[in-house]
Design an enzyme around this catalytic site. Structure first.
Site, short mmCIF file in Angstrom:
data_model
loop_
_atom_site.label_atom_id
_atom_site.label_comp_id
_atom_site.label_asym_id
_atom_site.label_seq_id
_atom_site.Cartn_x
_atom_site.Cartn_y
_atom_site.Cartn_z
N ASN A 349 0.83 -1.21 0.00
CA ASN A 349 0.00 0.00 0.00
C ASN A 349 0.87 1.26 0.00
O ASN A 349 0.98 1.95 1.00
CB ASN A 349 -0.94 -0.03 1.21
N ARG A 394 -1.18 4.84 0.94
CA ARG A 394 -2.19 5.08 -0.10
C ARG A 394 -3.58 5.18 0.51
O ARG A 394 -4.36 6.05 0.14
CB ARG A 394 -2.16 3.98 -1.17
N CYS A 395 -3.90 4.29 1.41
CA CYS A 395 -5.22 4.33 2.05
C CYS A 395 -5.47 5.66 2.75
O CYS A 395 -6.60 6.16 2.77
CB CYS A 395 -5.34 3.21 3.09
N MET A 396 -4.42 6.23 3.33
CA MET A 396 -4.57 7.44 4.14
C MET A 396 -4.56 8.73 3.32
O MET A 396 -4.53 9.82 3.90
CB MET A 396 -3.45 7.52 5.18
#
Length: 405
Positions: A349, A394-396
């Site tokens: 990620n 990436r998620c954040m």
């Protein structure tokens, strides 16, 4: 830059030079997590909030040091609620549920919130409210109030706001508001919708995809190349959601090809970006255990509708759609055990700041070494506490401005 000095909004890839990004600094919503509710609220543990904030601040500072404008969701939300009565009404309406609270309590709570200052209202909408925190007297004529424990939530907290990637994403010059799959996250999109609809920074921003009932989450959407979109289908995004998104981006001429990628319906692979992300214009970091079995249905826009082909091996289908001979693949980990550990710790990620430059959690030592051996610059951040919600850089992050490829 536009007339205001800000980068033009939009993105057509995962790796174009990042100019502006939407983050959410962890706040009081994480302090609502307990051993009784953390599973329901989708966290694997109870983060040390002060340390999570320190880690997130370091992440934001790193981005700024690389010339990225960092927009914080809570700041934008407070500014929007203070400037727009319509935004305030929309936010309160999404948070106060008469089906849960009953007519009497819902009316009284909504009336109270209409008079709350914008910064405080922003905190309530993100961190939630318990019955003990209600301004309504305990002896009010509300059976709901009398029968609930004081620590129960009148408005549920949103600890997963940390993962701004999921509730919206930009494709071309437009923003897509998604539809989140699980009850703990559904209300997040109401806040991003408020910001994009009413904040001056996003005035005139057009929508790519209105929130449909069929779930689509941003962590499942990869912009592989201009005009080429991959959509994971698994624990969160459904086939109906992927099909609706494909038709929407075709109608708006934002893409010519959508690859729909089935992934295991498991916590470890909740989104496509937990097993594969772009690290360069022709390279991905990928969990090796799924490399040979990952497949894709290729949907093309046609004059009279769409065509669907496959399923074919994902890597070859992606390379063909992108118009390149072959995707470079960088494996997670060193061996099967290390790969599984580092995939769980969000080794796949990564957030690309430019072609060949990514942000990654420092703990994924072997994956980061493999990336560097392949010519990728790795900017490491701590994530011991941030990772407890199963999300990486990436998620954040929700890129709102990237240079086009």
């Amino acid at each position: 830059m536009n007339a205001s000095g800000s980068a033009p909004l939009g993105a057509n890839s995962e790796v174009g030079q990042l100019r502006a990004v939407l983050l959410h600094r962890p706040g009081d919503e994480l302090k609502r997590l307990t051993p009784r509710n953390n599973d329901q609220l989708l966290f694997d543990g109870l983060p040390w909030v002060d340390r999570a904030q320190e880690e997130h601040d370091a992440f934001a500072d790193l981005l700024r040091s690389r010339g990225v404008e960092v927009l914080l969701l809570s700041d934008l939300l407070a500014e929007t609620l203070g400037a727009s009565g319509a935004a305030r009404i929309q936010g309160i309406g999404a948070a106060v549920d008469p089906r849960k609270l009953g007519h009497t309590l819902a009316q009284e709570l909504a009336a109270h919130l209409r008079g709350v200052p914008a910064p405080e209202l922003s905190t309530i909408l993100t961190a939630g409210m318990t019955f003990d925190e209600l301004p309504v007297a305990a002896n009010t004529a509300s059976l709901v109030r009398r029968m609930h424990h004081g620590g129960d939530f009148v408005i549920d907290p949103l600890p997963n706001l940390l993962f701004t990637r999921d509730s919206s994403f930009w494709i071309g010059p437009r923003v897509a508001i998604t539809s989140l799959a699980l009850p703990a996250r559904v209300r997040e999109t109401s806040l991003t919708d408020i910001i994009y609809a009413h904040h001056p920074r996003f005035r005139g921003a057009r929508r790519a995809y209105e929130s449909h009932t069929a779930p689509v989450e941003g962590g499942d959407v990869l912009l592989l190349a201009p005009g080429v979109v991959a959509v994971g289908v698994g624990e969160r995004t459904t086939p109906a959601g992927a099909e609706a998104l494909a038709r929407s981006v075709f109608e708006d001429e934002l893409a010519h090809t959508v690859l729909v990628v089935p992934i295991a319906q498991a916590r470890a692979s909740m989104h496509l970006d937990t097993v594969c992300t772009m690290v360069d214009h022709d390279a991905v970091v990928m969990y090796p255990i799924i490399q040979d079995t990952l497949s894709a249905f290729t949907i093309h826009r046609e004059d009279n509708g769409v065509s669907i082909r496959g399923a074919d091996p994902f890597l070859s289908a992606a390379a063909e759609a992108m118009g390149i001979g072959k995707l470079r693949v960088i494996d997670t980990g060193l061996d099967n055990v290390t790969a599984e550990r580092e995939q769980w710790d969000d080794g796949n990620n990564t957030l690309a700041l430019a072609p060949g430059v990514v942000v990654a959690y420092e703990r994924n030592v072997e994956t980061n070494a493999r990336l560097e051996a392949s010519g990728i610059e790795v900017l490491r951040i701590a994530g011991s506490e941030l990772g407890s919600g199963r999300g990486g850089p990436r998620c954040m992050s929700c890129p709102v401005a990237r240079d086009p490829l």
